[in-house]
Design a protein around this motif. Sequence first.
Motif, PDB file in Angstrom:
ATOM      1  N   ALA A  26       0.835  -1.201   0.000  1.00 34.92           N
ATOM      2  CA  ALA A  26       0.000   0.000   0.000  1.00 34.92           C
ATOM      3  C   ALA A  26       0.870   1.250   0.000  1.00 34.92           C
ATOM      4  N   LYS A  27       1.954   1.254   0.775  1.00 33.30           N
ATOM      5  CA  LYS A  27       2.847   2.415   0.844  1.00 33.30           C
ATOM      6  C   LYS A  27       3.623   2.579  -0.455  1.00 33.30           C
ATOM      7  N   ALA A  28       4.165   1.488  -0.975  1.00 37.67           N
ATOM      8  CA  ALA A  28       5.006   1.565  -2.174  1.00 37.67           C
ATOM      9  C   ALA A  28       4.212   2.017  -3.400  1.00 37.67           C
ATOM     10  N   LEU A  29       2.987   1.559  -3.538  1.00 43.25           N
ATOM     11  CA  LEU A  29       2.196   1.921  -4.708  1.00 43.25           C
ATOM     12  C   LEU A  29       1.382   3.187  -4.492  1.00 43.25           C
ATOM     13  N   SER A  30       1.316   3.675  -3.254  1.00 40.14           N
ATOM     14  CA  SER A  30       0.528   4.884  -2.981  1.00 40.14           C
ATOM     15  C   SER A  30       1.153   6.119  -3.622  1.00 40.14           C
ATOM     16  N   GLU A  31       2.437   6.062  -3.935  1.00 35.91           N
ATOM     17  CA  GLU A  31       3.112   7.196  -4.564  1.00 35.91           C
ATOM     18  C   GLU A  31       2.915   7.206  -6.084  1.00 35.91           C
ATOM     19  N   PHE A  32       2.265   6.192  -6.606  1.00 36.29           N
ATOM     20  CA  PHE A  32       1.986   6.114  -8.037  1.00 36.29           C
ATOM     21  C   PHE A  32       0.648   6.788  -8.328  1.00 36.29           C
ATOM     22  N   GLN A  33       0.587   7.483  -9.460  1.00 36.83           N
ATOM     23  CA  GLN A  33      -0.683   8.033  -9.933  1.00 36.83           C
ATOM     24  C   GLN A  33      -1.459   6.905 -10.576  1.00 36.83           C
ATOM     25  N   ASN A  34      -2.736   6.774 -10.244  1.00 32.22           N
ATOM     26  CA  ASN A  34      -3.585   5.788 -10.889  1.00 32.22           C
ATOM     27  C   ASN A  34      -4.209   6.451 -12.109  1.00 32.22           C
ATOM     28  N   LEU A  35      -3.773   6.044 -13.293  1.00 33.38           N
ATOM     29  CA  LEU A  35      -4.273   6.636 -14.533  1.00 33.38           C
ATOM     30  C   LEU A  35      -5.495   5.903 -15.069  1.00 33.38           C
TER      31      LEU A  35
END
Length: 160
Positions: A26-35
């Motif tokens: 959750a932390k690692a992917l939370s910095e990614f924009q969900n396009l």
Amino acid sequence: MTGTNTEMTTPSVSPRPKSDETPGPAKALSEFQNLGNGILFFDPPQNHNHDDHHAQPQPQLIILCTWLGGATPRRIAKYTSGYRRLFPTSPILVIRTVIADFTVRSEQVIRKNLVPARDVVRDVLSRSSTNNNNNNNNNNNNNNNNNNNNNNNNNNNNNN
């Protein structure tokens, strides 16, 4: 030997990193924009300072196309964390697939769903080509200045 346990215990060895070594999914992917439609994008800050051991060339863009069925957020986070550690200034594009992409969706729908990924690729590559052009222009300007200085020095020598 009754009543005493003479068995030696060995610490367990696990291939999994300890919880404090790798951020949770959750932390690692939370910095990614969900396009949308399984497309995630991470664009690191351009002023990111990285260590000297990362002085190796950085990829313009890392594209991670995850495999069908096994690409859980935890597994994706494991790979993206690794790439971020190796290449801290490189953007990362993640394209996830689901079974419906192969069984139900038409090629036209899949192409439409991939439009945000295509736009990211174009944007990142155009940024890097703009940076390369600016660097080339700076190098050309420096060369022109050096040539002008040499010409001025030659003129001064001829006048003396």
